[in-house]
Every structure is written in C-alpha cells, then in structure tokens.
Design a protein around this motif. Structure first.
Motif, PDB file in Angstrom:
ATOM      1  N   GLN A 329       1.050  -1.205   0.055  1.00 27.64           N
ATOM      2  CA  GLN A 329      -0.319   0.347   0.508  1.00 27.64           C
ATOM      3  C   GLN A 329       0.880   1.586   0.314  1.00 27.64           C
ATOM      4  OE1 GLN A 329      -2.964  -0.166  -0.499  1.00 27.64           O
ATOM      5  NE2 GLN A 329      -3.289  -2.372  -0.847  1.00 27.64           N
ATOM      6  N   VAL A 333       2.012   0.096  -4.982  1.00 23.18           N
ATOM      7  CA  VAL A 333       1.459   0.357  -6.055  1.00 23.18           C
ATOM      8  C   VAL A 333       0.135   1.646  -5.997  1.00 23.18           C
ATOM      9  CG1 VAL A 333      -0.704  -2.428  -5.242  1.00 23.18           C
ATOM     10  CG2 VAL A 333      -0.679   0.291  -3.812  1.00 23.18           C
ATOM     11  N   PHE A 334      -0.176   1.626  -7.583  1.00 17.53           N
ATOM     12  CA  PHE A 334      -0.434   2.928  -7.745  1.00 17.53           C
ATOM     13  C   PHE A 334      -2.072   2.920  -7.885  1.00 17.53           C
ATOM     14  CE2 PHE A 334       3.723   2.891  -9.605  1.00 17.53           C
ATOM     15  CZ  PHE A 334       4.413   3.643  -8.906  1.00 17.53           C
ATOM     16  N   PRO A 335      -2.605   2.975  -6.811  1.00 13.36           N
ATOM     17  CA  PRO A 335      -4.243   2.637  -6.891  1.00 13.36           C
ATOM     18  C   PRO A 335      -5.175   3.268  -7.946  1.00 13.36           C
ATOM     19  CG  PRO A 335      -3.626   4.721  -5.726  1.00 13.36           C
ATOM     20  CD  PRO A 335      -2.482   3.571  -5.882  1.00 13.36           C
ATOM     21  N   LEU A 336      -5.028   4.802  -8.788  1.00 11.39           N
ATOM     22  CA  LEU A 336      -5.318   4.530  -9.193  1.00 11.39           C
ATOM     23  C   LEU A 336      -5.012   3.875 -11.019  1.00 11.39           C
ATOM     24  CD1 LEU A 336      -5.471   8.977  -9.029  1.00 11.39           C
ATOM     25  CD2 LEU A 336      -7.188   7.289  -8.706  1.00 11.39           C
ATOM     26  N   TRP A 337      -4.704   3.157 -11.058  1.00 14.85           N
ATOM     27  CA  TRP A 337      -4.251   2.279 -12.484  1.00 14.85           C
ATOM     28  C   TRP A 337      -4.254   0.614 -12.396  1.00 14.85           C
ATOM     29  CZ3 TRP A 337       1.431   4.722 -13.300  1.00 14.85           C
ATOM     30  CH2 TRP A 337       1.407   5.847 -13.601  1.00 14.85           C
ATOM     31  N   ASN A 383      -9.120  -3.142 -11.622  1.00 16.26           N
ATOM     32  CA  ASN A 383      -7.995  -2.385 -11.304  1.00 16.26           C
ATOM     33  C   ASN A 383      -7.147  -2.757 -10.068  1.00 16.26           C
ATOM     34  OD1 ASN A 383      -7.626  -0.017  -8.279  1.00 16.26           O
ATOM     35  ND2 ASN A 383      -8.292   1.419  -9.452  1.00 16.26           N
ATOM     36  N   LEU A 385      -6.323  -2.789  -7.125  1.00 15.65           N
ATOM     37  CA  LEU A 385      -6.855  -2.511  -6.054  1.00 15.65           C
ATOM     38  C   LEU A 385      -7.989  -3.735  -5.980  1.00 15.65           C
ATOM     39  CD1 LEU A 385      -7.359   0.827  -4.515  1.00 15.65           C
ATOM     40  CD2 LEU A 385      -5.651  -0.488  -4.438  1.00 15.65           C
ATOM     41  N   ASP A 386      -8.439  -3.764  -6.862  1.00 14.83           N
ATOM     42  CA  ASP A 386      -9.666  -5.530  -7.039  1.00 14.83           C
ATOM     43  C   ASP A 386      -9.269  -6.331  -6.147  1.00 14.83           C
ATOM     44  OD1 ASP A 386     -11.910  -3.368  -7.310  1.00 14.83           O
ATOM     45  OD2 ASP A 386     -11.775  -3.964  -9.521  1.00 14.83           O
ATOM     46  N   LEU A 387      -7.822  -6.335  -7.039  1.00 14.42           N
ATOM     47  CA  LEU A 387      -6.674  -7.588  -6.733  1.00 14.42           C
ATOM     48  C   LEU A 387      -6.705  -7.864  -5.207  1.00 14.42           C
ATOM     49  CD1 LEU A 387      -6.381  -7.461  -9.662  1.00 14.42           C
ATOM     50  CD2 LEU A 387      -4.068  -8.355  -9.219  1.00 14.42           C
ATOM     51  N   SER A 388      -6.738  -9.456  -4.610  1.00  9.17           N
ATOM     52  CA  SER A 388      -6.486  -9.855  -3.237  1.00  9.17           C
ATOM     53  C   SER A 388      -4.909  -9.439  -2.819  1.00  9.17           C
ATOM     54  CB  SER A 388      -6.299 -11.568  -3.222  1.00  9.17           C
ATOM     55  OG  SER A 388      -5.295 -12.177  -3.865  1.00  9.17           O
ATOM     56  N   GLN A 392      -1.785  -8.769  -5.964  1.00 13.92           N
ATOM     57  CA  GLN A 392      -1.224  -7.127  -6.015  1.00 13.92           C
ATOM     58  C   GLN A 392       0.244  -7.146  -5.768  1.00 13.92           C
ATOM     59  OE1 GLN A 392      -2.851  -4.092  -3.405  1.00 13.92           O
ATOM     60  NE2 GLN A 392      -4.715  -4.498  -3.507  1.00 13.92           N
TER      61      GLN A 392
END
Lengths: 805, 319
Positions: A329, A333-337, A383, A385-388, A392
């Motif tokens: 976090q 990760v790049f949370p928007l991508w 996206n 963030l939808d991954l576990s 990620q």
C-alpha cells in the motif's frame, strides 16, 4: 460464553472477506487465531471491536445481544473489548503517558495536573507485563525504539480495569524472545483471572504454546479448530492453506557453483563491514543473497543504499537495479491504475519524458511477465486494488521482471502473502538468478533464507557474518543475529546532534524576540518604557491572535489561507452591524463561528485539501466584507473598546492581552482535548480506531481557531475604531511565518503556543525595526518571505520533516 | 445503458464541466439579448488567458500530496511589469522581454522546486513565500515604469485575429494540445501520474521523481510568465493586482475540470472546459450586474461545493 459471533459475513466489492463465520469464546479462554493474510482474521477482529459493521450476522457479548448498527469502537471499549493492532497505533508526537490517555480516557480528571494519573498508570501497566522495561513515561514515542513502542502499545490496551476480552494482533512481531515470553506469561495470568484473550500470530509455535484452543481461518471462513494440546505446527500449516510452506529447499550445488563464477555486481566494504570480515564482500550475478538480522539492524538501510546510488560510502554496484517492496500500500501500488499500467511503469519509468507510450504495444511483454508469476491475464485490466494482496504483490514483482535489470532488490516481498503465491514467488526468484541476475533479498521470515545461496547477517548496521550453501539454517541465522547485539552500544550521536538543533529551533523565537527588542531599545530607549511598549505592541496583538488561530489549524497538518480575510470580515461586522443593531451583529458573528466549524467538517469529511477550501473561503470572507461595507469606515461599540482596554497596574494593556491569549492557547493545548487534537495531527487512523470522532475534532479545531481569529478581528475594531476588509489580508502569510518561527511543524502534531506568541511579536517588531532604520516598506514582504524560507530550511536541516511516523 | 453512462461520467470527469459550459451558454443566450456571438469571443479570450496558468497549476496539483502553486499570480504580475519596462516598439522589441520573462519564470519554477525537493518545504508555503519575494521585486520594477512601447508582434498575439478566431485562443489551444499530449500520451504523463498516486512507489519503480516534479513547477511558472506577458500586451500595460484573479481561478478551473485534487490524475480537456466554465460564470455575474463582492462570494462557494461533491480521496479499498 463471554462472546459469540454467528454467521458473520462481510464483503468488500467482489471480495468476501468473511463468510458465515461462527466463533465462541469462553471466559478466561485463550484462543489462538492463525491464517494467511487475507484469510479474514483482521476483518473478523474489526467486527468484534466495532470498527467494521458486518453485512450479516449476530453477536452477543457478556450475555447481551449486540446491535451492530450502534456498535462503535467506543461502545466496544465500554464493554471491555480491547485490541492491540498489528500496525502500531501510537501517536509518535505524544508522550507515553499521553498515549495512555488516548486509549483510556476514562481516568481523566478536570484538573491542570490530570496527566500525573496517566504517568503512574503507564509505568505500572508496563512494569506489570514487562518487568524491568523501565520506559520513561514523559518521553515522546517518536524518540523510542520499535521494541519499546510495541511494549507501550500492549500495556496501553491491557491496563483497562474493566477488560474482558483482549485481542492481540501480531503482538510480538518486534519483540525479542525474552519479552515475548513475558507477554505470554502475562496473557496466561490474566486468563487465569477470567479475562479472555484472542492471540493472532504468524509465529505458530508461539500460538501453540500460549493458547487453549487454536482456530485456523482460510478464505474468509473458519477452516479448522482444535485444542492446542492436540495440535502441532504442521497441522496449522496444513489448515492455513496447504503443505510445503515450512519445508526449505536445499540449493543445488551446481547453482552455487555457477553463481560463484558470475561477474561481480556489488562490492560492499568499508563501514558496512564489522571487524569480523575484513575483506570486501562481493556479490555476483546469478546469486540469491539474503539479508538477515534482527529487525532494524541495518538491512533496510543497506538495501536502500544499494538502490540509491551506484557508488557511495563502501558500496559499489555495476548494473541497473529494480526494487520490489512488500509494503504494497505504501511503497508498491498505484491505486488509480489498472494492473497492466502498474506493471508497465517498470519499463516506462526510465524513459525520457517525451517518448510516446502506448500500453497496447507492450501488452505481450506484460502478459509474459504476469504469466511467469501465474497471474491471470484476465485480471490485467482490473484496477489493482480489486486484486487480493498476493496478486497485487505479483503485479509489483512483474514490474521488476519487465525489463532486464542486473540486480533485483527484494524488500520483504512476501509479507502478508498466502502460501500458494509464496511458492510461485520462490520459483521466480530462482529463475531470476538462473537468468544471470543478482537477487538481494531482505526477509523477516528466517525460513525464507533457505532459498538463498548466501546470507549476510547484519547487526547494528554492519555485516556481522556470512553464511553460504549448507551452512544456512534457521539456528545459524538466529545465533549470528544475536551475536553482535552485546557489542552494540548506543548509536545516539546523530540523534543527539539533531536534538541540539531541535532545541535551538525551539529557542529561536525567544532569542530573536530578545535580539529585536534589544536592538530597538538601543536605538530608542523610550521603547522599553510602558508607553513605548503600549505603542509597539498594539499592532502585534492582532498578529499574535491570528497566528494562534493558524497554529491550531497547522496542528492538524492543514493551513488556513483565509484567516487574514476572516479577521478583516469580523472587523467589518463588528464595526458596522454590531454597532447599529447589536442583536443582529452577534447573530452574524455566531453564524461565522458555525461557518468555520462547517468548513472544518467539509475539509475532514470530504477529504479535500484545506488549502483549497480556505482559499475559496477567503474569497467568500472578502466578498462578504466588501458587500457589508464597500469602503473603510465604521466605528467601535463602546463596550468592545472597554473590554479590550482592561488595565492591570504596571502592565501595558497589549502585553496583558498577548499574555492572556498565549496562556489560553497553552492551556487548550495541554488539556485532554488539546492532546487529542495533537494526536489527530499525526496518526488519525489510530485515533479513529480508538473511538475518537475525527469529524467532531475537526470541527472543534476550526472552532478554536475561529475563536482566536475572531478575537483578533474584534481587537482591530476596538483599537482602530474603524474597519477595512483588507486590514487583515497581510496577516495570512505573517501568521504562517509566526507559526513556523514559533517552532511548530507544518506536518502537524507539534505545536508550541508560547513560541508562536514570541514569533508573532518578533515579526511585528521587525516591520517597525525596518521602518525605524529607513528601509522602504516595499521590502517588508520580501523580508518576511525570506525569513520564512530560512527558518524552514533550518528545520529541514534538523531533520524535522522526517520526524513523522 | 443509464448505468454505463453514469460510470462513464464518473470516469471521464471532464464531461461535467463541458455540460456546465453548454447549459450556462444556452441559458445565457436564451435569457439575455446582450449575450451574442461577439461576447462569446470575449469569453473565449478571457478563458484563453486563464487556461495557460490553469494548465500549469494542473501539472503541479497532479504531483500530489497537496502540492499547489500559489506563486502564479505574482509571476503573472511580475512578467507583465518586466514586459512593460523592457519592451521596444520595433519589430524586435519583443525578444528582450521574452527572454527575460522566460529566464525569470524558469528561475522561479526551479527555486520553488528547490524549496520543495531539497529543503522539503511544503509546496504551498514555498510558493507562497516565493510569491511574496516576487511581490517586492514587482514593487521595485513598478518604480521604473515608463511608457509602454508595445511591440507589434505582442499586440498581434494578444489582440489579433485569424479570421474570426482570436490569436490568443489559438495559442491557448496549441498549449493545451501540447500539454494534453504530454499528460496522456507521453512517458512524462505516466511519471507525473505515478508520482501523484504514490510517490514512494514511484521512486522504487524508478521514476525520476525530483526531475518530474521540478519540470511541473517550472512549466507552471513558465506558462504563468507567458500569460503575464500576453496580458500586458492585451491590456496595454501592467498594474499591481493584475495576477490576483489567477490564484483562485487557476485552482478553480483545474478543480471544475475534474482533475483530482489529491493528485495522480490530470485532465487537460477538463481544465479546458473548467476554464471556460469559470469565465462564463464570471461573465454571467457581470452581465447580471452583481457587485464585485458577490462575485467573489459565488466563485468561492462554487469551488468549495464542487470539491465537496467530488471529494478529495484517492480510492482505497478497505482490506
């Protein structure tokens, strides 16, 4: 039964974090809870202590049914449920005693010496669990080691006399064997006294040794449960997600042989080596090199240094590097991508800015990298963030695989990753090395070093030992990790230096006040007379008040760009409406307070940068002022003038007002409320989890600031007998400068009321000093701006910006 | 269908600003006889002047962590003064002010970046302080103002027309297209977005963080500088409050356009429509004969309201 949970279900989007979980805990029972990360333990615990409301399910506690909709962290605490969070939730800018207040506010009494109770509580609680820890209760948490912090964290939660259920989430992650042992015997003691404990840990043998009953979770449900006496570590591993996790790989001899042939990629020498190894350490292509040691022994620093520069003190590397962090976090990760862009950035990052990027053209490479990690192609468009968590992490590793880099740096990459993903990961690491790369691998899990060809054990920031091939074993790593510890003495010198600079910075406002005042008295002895003070300090009062208002905002790591115009608006209202119709005038002023509180709420609740909102608000204040009174004029109500001309014999009135304002601000800051406001300035999440309402305190913070700014506006009216909406505009920057000079940190959480008062007076006097030596007022803004930059630069030198967290 | 449209409107946030422009335009045309195509071209010119600094502000905001460039108004005013003082009326009279403005703007941008990156001073404070230093410089230049010898080329750029289109609008278009390409098609845009989303991760991924941020601040100053120069050409002079509107409005255009205030996601199209929308709103208020105070209040309210609805948080899934 003390607590029962029935049919608990909770989903986040597509992910079902908990499905139909039943759990019952007896009084005085110690339940061990294990499971891979993402198995749903944390969600379940958040439900249990009121942080998360489940989608379905029922709970009883202490023979009473719990209504989830009204079950807040606050009400969980009132019922005697306490949790020690995995990620430490202390406020680094508070002392140990103040941190105890945050968690146990029920003991506070309304006396100026309320904190004394907490000092006693803290030292008793810590000594009860960790005899001999001797933690000073007046030290800031920021100045303590991670071990000390973890002890404070545990003691803070466990000292509640009404405690019925204590939840420990990875309590020993930073503790050594002895402290861990002390904690476990404490847990058994309180269980014997009838308090239930849930003990969550990845250290499976520890869980088995302390618990009465062990529960394993998997995929959001309880997979297995057994009495601890009948279970062994292998059972737990199987229950958590399959076999094989605990069994190490023995490096094949061909691989080791080939590695020794590879070209040297990294040379470590000089201050990184301890007396034990005199020769420079050479790391070669094709090797997997582990970095081991107790937490905080310099592994992370070594990895960072390798990433930072090609050649630095004692380090030399040949090839390009890639860095893979396990703290997804924060560092990954790049949370928007989407996943694909998160992978592609690894290639594009090094490109010149004007090169055109088309994701589609790189898709096959991205898919290939993902494929090597067994990451499903279908997921590449989702996206990230939808991954576990595990997936990620795979995407972040794929980022490093995309292009050939000679050296791969791994910073605990399997943290919180499930066992299946770990195995994919170990295979890929081996492939990377066989492909001729040098892999340097920092791990906090000693078992993972069995995957390495060579292990460097660090102690006290230096390489204390090297293990290679078959010499690598858990025992060897543990022994060598601790070996250097006895020799390790305090590394206090660097910290001491920054502490001296810090003390100096705190003294700056007072020193400069004395200097400026001395210079002015020297130039004109009348300055030091009562009349001179009256004359000089009158303009300073406004600035002091506005600066104190700004200080409370800065304490929440925000900036109010509208405070100057707000002061002007209050000036206008009180010199016009308040004179002609006092009732309406008071109403308007009350509405302005409400508007300020509302502004605080909007900023907080909608997570909008305060700077933009207050910038917008500054136009509203200015516009209102202009509408009420298009050109300067008005007069002061008599009663207002009377209030602000209170007299105490021998003290000039402005000095008195400044002193009162400073004391008021100091009292607010040191009160329980001020303590919580400060705590919110640095670790808001922890405060929310402890049951404090962030919205309420945001409104409170802005209301307090509004109080000071409003007093400033009223004072302007009383002392000038007229109003001008633009009167306050110059105070915005001046107030920020005063706050900074006063020794507050712009990141929030550290405020210094007395310093701000001194800083504000200094700034006000500087203007007068410049005028008296004949410098054009044109230069005022530049001098103030330059002074601000200068002080901030000094603070940066003292390392203040890094003090957070 | 409706759901898909809704999703599209949430992802392509510029649509909202475009809708706003359209609706306000229709309303104005229907309600007032005075609002004609001619006044639209006035709006277009004003919007063009706003668009350039707003694009710079957008780049800075996209670098995230609450970064903002508060020195824009001071740069605009300072550049206008430099232009007025140093320009010559001959065919080559533009080059000296052009060079000086470019030099000064790059200097300011780099200085801001230095304060932010090396001294680690928060951008808002750093740019605020720079702005104040610059304000003093402006006062000093102000003391030397003589007659403005307006270079013909500058006059043409600021007030000329190609057919029916103002040259200024074309300039703004060109800049927008260039910035748009940079942000959405080039590697620099990826770098900027990565930094804005997660600066630590960007550093570890190998993004040249310091360089990218410095470029954003320098571009912002440079665009503000050119705006000031063209503004001097347009107004035929300079005055001390010249840049002031660009403080709130540059942020406003960016915010209305749907660029995330938290950083990481820039929309040039959005900023384009945002600038138009804001100027239309101001024009409407002027046509309606509102006093200046009320105009300020409404502008402030609009920006706060839009931000309150949009929210400032980058989506984070709770785990």
């Amino acid at each position: 039964m003390l607590a029962t949970l029935q049919g608990i279900a909770k989903s986040y989007g597509d992910t079902r974090a908990n499905k139909d979980v039943d759990l019952a805990i007896d009084r005085g029972e110690i339940v061990g809870l294990v499971g891979a990360n993402g198995a749903g333990k944390s969600t379940l615990m958040r439900v249990l202590c009121g942080v998360t409301e489940p989608d379905a399910g029922a709970m009883t506690f202490d023979d009473a049914a719990i209504d989830f909709s009204g079950f807040s962290p606050q009400s969980a605490r009132e019922r005697g449920i306490r949790i020690v969070w995995q990620e430490l939730s202390l406020s680094p800018n508070l002392t140990v005693a103040e941190n105890f207040y945050v968690e146990q506010p029920q003991f506070a009494r309304t006396t100026p010496f309320w904190l004394a109770n907490y000092r006693r509580l803290a030292s008793e609680a810590i000594d009860r669990i960790f005899p001999g820890a001797h933690i000073p209760t007046d030290r800031l948490l920021a100045d303590m080691t991670i071990v000390q912090r973890q002890m404070v964290e545990i003691a803070r939660a466990a000292c509640d006399p009404a405690l019925k259920l204590l939840i420990l989430d990875e309590p020993t992650s930073s503790l050594g064997a002895e402290r861990s042992q002390q904690l476990r015997s404490f847990v058994r003691d309180i269980a014997a006294a009838g308090i239930s404990v849930i003990y969550i840990s990845h250290k499976l043998s520890e869980v088995l040794s302390v618990s009465d009953r062990v529960i394993a979770m998997r995929n959001g449900a309880i997979a297995w449960e057994k009495s601890a006496a009948d279970a062994c570590v292998d059972d737990l591993v199987n229950a958590m997600g399959g076999a094989g996790a605990g069994h190490g790989r023995i490096p094949s001899h061909e691989a080791v042989g080939a590695a020794a042939q590879g070209p040297v990629r990294v040379t470590i020498s000089g201050s990184w080596l301890s007396g034990g190894c005199a020769d420079p350490v050479e790391l070669r292509a094709g090797e997997i090199v582990g970095l081991a040691g107790l937490e905080g022994s310099g592994q992370k620093e070594l990895l960072q240094a390798l990433f930072g520069t090609r050649r630095s003190d004692g380090l030399e590397r040949q090839e390009t590097v890639r860095y893979v962090s396990g703290d997804r976090q924060v560092e990954g990760v790049f949370p928007l991508w989407a996943v694909q862009d998160n992978v592609l950035i690894g290639r594009v990052a090094g490109w010149a800015g004007w090169r055109s990027v088309r994701t589609a053209a790189h898709m096959s490479d991205i898919e290939e990298a993902a494929g090597r990690l067994a990451l499903d192609h279908e997921r590449l468009h989702s996206n990230i963030l939808d991954l576990s968590g595990g997936n990620q992490q795979k995407a972040i590793v794929a980022r490093a695989l995309l292009d050939d880099a000679g050296i791969i740096l791994l910073d605990d990459p399997t943290r919180g990753v499930d066992i299946a993903a770990k195995r994919d990961f170990y295979r890929v690491v081996r492939e990377m090395a066989e492909g001729g790369r040098l892999v340097i691998w920092l791990s906090t899990e000693d078992l993972e070093f069995l995957e390495c060809d060579r292990v460097l054990v660090l102690s006290d920031g230096r390489i204390a030992a090297q293990l290679s091939g078959e010499a690598i074993s858990e025992e060897a790593i543990v022994t060598t990790s601790f070996a250097g510890q006895e020799a390790a003495s305090g590394t206090g010198t660097a910290r001491d230096r920054s502490r001296v600079l810090s003390a100096l910075l705190k003294a700056i406002p007072f020193i400069s006040l004395v200097l400026v005042f001395g210079a002015m008295s020297y130039q004109n002895p009348l300055v030091a007379s009562s009349f001179g003070l009256q004359l000089l300090l009158t303009p300073a009062v406004t600035l002091v008040l506005v600066a104190l208002a700004q200080m409370f905002i800065v304490g929440g790591s925000e900036i109010d760009l509208g405070v100057g115009f707000f002061c002007g608006l209050v000036n206008v209202v009180s010199a016009t409406v308040l004179v002609t119709s006092p009732g309406l005038g008071l109403g308007v002023l009350a509405a302005l307070v409400a508007a300020y509180a509302l502004m605080g709420l909007v900023i907080q609740a909608r997570a909008i940068p305060a700077i933009v909102v207050t910038l917008g608000a500054s136009f509203i204040w200015a516009g209102l002022g202009q509408t009420i009174q298009p050109s300067p004029g008005g007069s002061s109500p008599d009663w207002l003038r009377a209030i602000f001309s209170i007299k105490v014999p021998g003290i000039p009135t402005p000095l008195l007002i400044v002193a009162l304002a400073g004391m008021a601000a100091f009292a607010i800051d040191r009160s329980p409320t001020g303590t919580i406001l400060r705590a919110f300035g640095s670790n808001a999440l922890a405060l929310r989890r402890a049951g404090w309402s962030q919205n309420r305190y945001a409104m409170l913070r802005y209301t307090i600031a509004c109080g000071f700014a409003m007093t400033a506006g009223l004072y302007v009216t009383a002392s000038n007998g007229a109003s001008d909406i633009n009167a306050g505009s110059s105070y915005t920057l001046l107030a920020i400068a005063a706050v900074v000079i006063g020794g507050c940190q712009l990141l929030g959480g550290v405020i210094a009321p007395l310093g701000v008062v001194a800083g504000a007076i200094t700034l006000a006097l500087i203007g007068a000093l410049l005028a008296s030596i004949g410098v054009s007022t044109d230069y005022n803004a530049a001098v103030q701006g330059a002074l601000l930059i200068f002080i901030l630069a000094l603070q940066a030198l003292a390392g203040w910006r890094n003090a957070r967290g | 269908m409706a759901e898909r449209l809704w999703t599209a409107m949430q992802q392509q946030r510029w649509i909202w600003a475009a809708l706003g422009v359209l609706m306000l335009w229709i309303a104005l045309t229907a309600l007032t006889a005075r609002f004609s195509l001619h006044s639209l071209s006035g709006v277009a010119v004003s919007a063009s002047f706003l668009l350039m600094p707003a694009l710079g502000q957008m780049l800075v905001i996209t670098t995230g962590r609450g970064n903002i460039d508060l020195s824009i108004p001071s740069v605009v005013t300072f550049s206008a003064y430099v232009t007025v003082v140093t320009a010559g009326s001959g065919p080559h009279g533009l080059w000296l002010p052009l060079g000086l403005v470019a030099l000064a703007s790059v200097g300011v941008g780099l200085f801001n970046a230095f304060l932010l990156l090396v001294l680690r001073i928060p951008a808002m404070i750093a740019t605020l302080a720079t702005g104040y230093v610059l304000a003093t410089a402006t006062l000093l230049v102000n003391a030397r103002v003589g007659i403005f010898q307006r270079p013909p080329l500058l006059t043409y750029l600021a007030t000329g027309r190609v057919g029916d289109l103002p040259v200024m609008l074309l300039i703004a278009f060109l800049v927008a297209i260039l910035v748009g390409w940079l942000v959405s098609r080039a590697a620099y845009g990826k770098h900027l977005s990565a930094i804005g989303q997660n600066i630590v991760a960007a550093r570890y991924a190998g993004v040249p963080v310091a360089r990218s941020i410095a470029i954003a601040f320098t571009t912002s100053s440079l665009l503000a500088g050119f705006t000031g120069m063209l503004l001097a050409g347009y107004a035929g002079g300079a005055f001390l409050e010249m840049g002031t509107p660009y403080l709130l409005q540059s942020v406003g255009a960016v915010v209305l356009g749907g660029t995330l205030i938290a950083g990481g996601s820039a929309s040039v199209l959005g900023t384009f429509f945002g600038a138009f929308l804001l100027v239309l709103v101001v024009t409407t208020m002027q046509i309606a004969g509102m006093p200046a105070g009320t105009q300020d209040i409404l502008q402030g309210l609009i920006i706060i309201c839009v931000l309150s609805v949009a929210g400032g948080r980058i989506r984070h899934r709770a785990t």
